[in-house]
Design a protein around this motif. Structure first.
Motif, PDB file in Angstrom:
ATOM      1  N   GLU A 163     -10.504 -17.381 -31.058  1.00 54.29           N
ATOM      2  CA  GLU A 163     -10.845 -17.194 -32.464  1.00 54.29           C
ATOM      3  C   GLU A 163     -10.419 -15.824 -33.002  1.00 54.29           C
ATOM      4  OE1 GLU A 163     -14.794 -18.320 -33.471  1.00 54.29           O
ATOM      5  OE2 GLU A 163     -14.774 -20.019 -32.111  1.00 54.29           O
ATOM      6  N   ASN A 164      -9.351 -15.278 -32.470  1.00 53.42           N
ATOM      7  CA  ASN A 164      -8.843 -13.996 -32.957  1.00 53.42           C
ATOM      8  C   ASN A 164      -7.938 -14.222 -34.155  1.00 53.42           C
ATOM      9  OD1 ASN A 164      -9.829 -12.060 -30.871  1.00 53.42           O
ATOM     10  ND2 ASN A 164      -8.736 -13.488 -29.559  1.00 53.42           N
ATOM     11  N   CYS A 165      -7.950 -13.251 -35.045  1.00 50.74           N
ATOM     12  CA  CYS A 165      -7.057 -13.340 -36.202  1.00 50.74           C
ATOM     13  C   CYS A 165      -5.613 -13.108 -35.742  1.00 50.74           C
ATOM     14  CB  CYS A 165      -7.451 -12.314 -37.263  1.00 50.74           C
ATOM     15  SG  CYS A 165      -7.074 -10.607 -36.824  1.00 50.74           S
ATOM     16  N   PRO A 166      -4.634 -13.508 -36.549  1.00 51.53           N
ATOM     17  CA  PRO A 166      -3.233 -13.314 -36.165  1.00 51.53           C
ATOM     18  C   PRO A 166      -2.891 -11.845 -35.880  1.00 51.53           C
ATOM     19  CG  PRO A 166      -3.375 -14.805 -38.032  1.00 51.53           C
ATOM     20  CD  PRO A 166      -4.755 -14.263 -37.799  1.00 51.53           C
ATOM     21  N   TYR A 167      -3.493 -10.928 -36.615  1.00 49.63           N
ATOM     22  CA  TYR A 167      -3.215  -9.509 -36.400  1.00 49.63           C
ATOM     23  C   TYR A 167      -3.684  -9.064 -35.017  1.00 49.63           C
ATOM     24  CZ  TYR A 167      -2.598  -4.604 -37.502  1.00 49.63           C
ATOM     25  OH  TYR A 167      -2.181  -3.306 -37.488  1.00 49.63           O
ATOM     26  N   CYS A 168      -4.906  -9.462 -34.638  1.00 53.34           N
ATOM     27  CA  CYS A 168      -5.435  -9.101 -33.321  1.00 53.34           C
ATOM     28  C   CYS A 168      -4.619  -9.744 -32.210  1.00 53.34           C
ATOM     29  CB  CYS A 168      -6.902  -9.505 -33.201  1.00 53.34           C
ATOM     30  SG  CYS A 168      -8.008  -8.470 -34.188  1.00 53.34           S
ATOM     31  N   LYS A 169      -4.205 -10.978 -32.417  1.00 49.19           N
ATOM     32  CA  LYS A 169      -3.364 -11.647 -31.419  1.00 49.19           C
ATOM     33  C   LYS A 169      -2.046 -10.907 -31.227  1.00 49.19           C
ATOM     34  CE  LYS A 169      -5.212 -16.270 -32.113  1.00 49.19           C
ATOM     35  NZ  LYS A 169      -4.962 -17.614 -32.645  1.00 49.19           N
ATOM     36  N   LYS A 170      -1.481 -10.400 -32.320  1.00 46.26           N
ATOM     37  CA  LYS A 170      -0.214  -9.667 -32.236  1.00 46.26           C
ATOM     38  C   LYS A 170      -0.394  -8.357 -31.461  1.00 46.26           C
ATOM     39  CE  LYS A 170       3.515  -7.834 -35.034  1.00 46.26           C
ATOM     40  NZ  LYS A 170       4.066  -7.639 -36.367  1.00 46.26           N
ATOM     41  N   LEU A 171      -1.556  -7.723 -31.582  1.00 47.45           N
ATOM     42  CA  LEU A 171      -1.816  -6.472 -30.878  1.00 47.45           C
ATOM     43  C   LEU A 171      -2.194  -6.671 -29.411  1.00 47.45           C
ATOM     44  CD1 LEU A 171      -3.828  -4.361 -33.475  1.00 47.45           C
ATOM     45  CD2 LEU A 171      -1.573  -3.854 -32.554  1.00 47.45           C
ATOM     46  N   ASP A 172      -2.510  -7.884 -29.016  1.00 46.42           N
ATOM     47  CA  ASP A 172      -2.965  -8.157 -27.650  1.00 46.42           C
ATOM     48  C   ASP A 172      -1.996  -7.571 -26.629  1.00 46.42           C
ATOM     49  OD1 ASP A 172      -4.682  -9.201 -25.703  1.00 46.42           O
ATOM     50  OD2 ASP A 172      -3.497 -11.026 -25.531  1.00 46.42           O
ATOM     51  N   GLY A 173      -2.520  -6.734 -25.758  1.00 44.63           N
ATOM     52  CA  GLY A 173      -1.723  -6.109 -24.716  1.00 44.63           C
ATOM     53  C   GLY A 173      -1.109  -4.771 -25.096  1.00 44.63           C
ATOM     54  N   ALA A 174      -1.170  -4.405 -26.369  1.00 40.13           N
ATOM     55  CA  ALA A 174      -0.583  -3.135 -26.814  1.00 40.13           C
ATOM     56  C   ALA A 174      -1.362  -1.962 -26.217  1.00 40.13           C
ATOM     57  CB  ALA A 174      -0.605  -3.047 -28.331  1.00 40.13           C
ATOM     58  N   GLU A 175      -0.650  -0.913 -25.844  1.00 37.35           N
ATOM     59  CA  GLU A 175      -1.274   0.282 -25.296  1.00 37.35           C
ATOM     60  C   GLU A 175      -1.013   1.467 -26.210  1.00 37.35           C
ATOM     61  OE1 GLU A 175      -0.426   1.157 -21.239  1.00 37.35           O
ATOM     62  OE2 GLU A 175      -0.831  -0.888 -20.582  1.00 37.35           O
ATOM     63  N   ARG A 176      -1.991   2.366 -26.280  1.00 38.28           N
ATOM     64  CA  ARG A 176      -1.878   3.586 -27.068  1.00 38.28           C
ATOM     65  C   ARG A 176      -2.513   4.730 -26.276  1.00 38.28           C
ATOM     66  NH1 ARG A 176       0.302   0.167 -29.674  1.00 38.28           N
ATOM     67  NH2 ARG A 176       0.217  -0.251 -31.900  1.00 38.28           N
ATOM     68  N   GLU A 177      -2.071   5.949 -26.551  1.00 34.93           N
ATOM     69  CA  GLU A 177      -2.788   7.097 -26.019  1.00 34.93           C
ATOM     70  C   GLU A 177      -4.190   7.065 -26.619  1.00 34.93           C
ATOM     71  OE1 GLU A 177      -0.714  10.754 -26.574  1.00 34.93           O
ATOM     72  OE2 GLU A 177       1.134   9.962 -25.731  1.00 34.93           O
ATOM     73  N   ILE A 178      -5.156   7.559 -25.904  1.00 35.07           N
ATOM     74  CA  ILE A 178      -6.554   7.414 -26.310  1.00 35.07           C
ATOM     75  C   ILE A 178      -6.836   8.035 -27.675  1.00 35.07           C
ATOM     76  CG2 ILE A 178      -7.458   9.464 -25.148  1.00 35.07           C
ATOM     77  CD1 ILE A 178      -9.816   7.423 -24.293  1.00 35.07           C
ATOM     78  N   GLU A 179      -6.069   9.036 -28.081  1.00 32.70           N
ATOM     79  CA  GLU A 179      -6.269   9.678 -29.388  1.00 32.70           C
ATOM     80  C   GLU A 179      -5.496   8.991 -30.513  1.00 32.70           C
ATOM     81  OE1 GLU A 179      -8.308  12.033 -30.253  1.00 32.70           O
ATOM     82  OE2 GLU A 179      -9.030  12.530 -28.257  1.00 32.70           O
ATOM     83  N   THR A 180      -4.643   8.031 -30.176  1.00 28.07           N
ATOM     84  CA  THR A 180      -3.805   7.366 -31.190  1.00 28.07           C
ATOM     85  C   THR A 180      -4.459   6.051 -31.593  1.00 28.07           C
ATOM     86  OG1 THR A 180      -1.846   8.307 -30.151  1.00 28.07           O
ATOM     87  CG2 THR A 180      -1.506   6.458 -31.653  1.00 28.07           C
ATOM     88  N   PRO A 181      -4.746   5.871 -32.876  1.00 28.14           N
ATOM     89  CA  PRO A 181      -5.371   4.608 -33.314  1.00 28.14           C
ATOM     90  C   PRO A 181      -4.395   3.433 -33.224  1.00 28.14           C
ATOM     91  CG  PRO A 181      -4.864   5.988 -35.211  1.00 28.14           C
ATOM     92  CD  PRO A 181      -4.542   6.803 -33.995  1.00 28.14           C
ATOM     93  N   PHE A 182      -4.925   2.261 -33.011  1.00 19.46           N
ATOM     94  CA  PHE A 182      -4.097   1.053 -33.030  1.00 19.46           C
ATOM     95  C   PHE A 182      -3.669   0.729 -34.446  1.00 19.46           C
ATOM     96  CE2 PHE A 182      -6.073   0.526 -28.923  1.00 19.46           C
ATOM     97  CZ  PHE A 182      -5.050   0.002 -28.156  1.00 19.46           C
ATOM     98  N   VAL A 183      -4.543   1.018 -35.400  1.00 18.65           N
ATOM     99  CA  VAL A 183      -4.271   0.740 -36.797  1.00 18.65           C
ATOM    100  C   VAL A 183      -4.423   2.044 -37.575  1.00 18.65           C
ATOM    101  CG1 VAL A 183      -4.956  -0.589 -38.829  1.00 18.65           C
ATOM    102  CG2 VAL A 183      -5.177  -1.592 -36.555  1.00 18.65           C
ATOM    103  N   ALA A 184      -3.367   2.442 -38.249  1.00 20.65           N
ATOM    104  CA  ALA A 184      -3.427   3.707 -38.993  1.00 20.65           C
ATOM    105  C   ALA A 184      -4.129   3.505 -40.321  1.00 20.65           C
ATOM    106  CB  ALA A 184      -2.020   4.224 -39.228  1.00 20.65           C
TER     107      ALA A 184
END
Length: 71
Positions: free
Chosen positions: A50-71
């Motif tokens: 039941e994830n939205c398309p945006y969350c599904k697209k981000l699935d598996g994405a990695e970021r540095e802990i200080e970098t937001p997934f969504v700006a």
């Protein structure tokens, strides 16, 4: 129309803000705990169907802990 919108905003906005802040606090506390433990990166995990398309697209994405997934 503007006056009606302002009345609606005054009635609804405090509750929306409270919900937002309530959701953000545990996330911020977890992030600070992870940083203190030496975690350098975080990964987006979209579980369930039941994830939205945006969350599904981000699935598996990695970021540095200080970098937001969504700006």
């Amino acid at each position: 129309a503007v006056a009606e919108r302002l009345v609606k905003w005054q009635a609804e906005r405090p509750e929306q803000t409270a919900r937002w802040e309530t959701a953000q606090l545990p996330n911020a506390a977890a992030r600070e705990t992870w940083k203190d433990a030496g975690v350098k990166t975080v990964q987006w995990v979209a579980r369930g169907s039941e994830n939205c398309p945006y969350c599904k697209k981000l699935d598996g994405a990695e970021r540095e802990i200080e970098t937001p997934f969504v700006a």
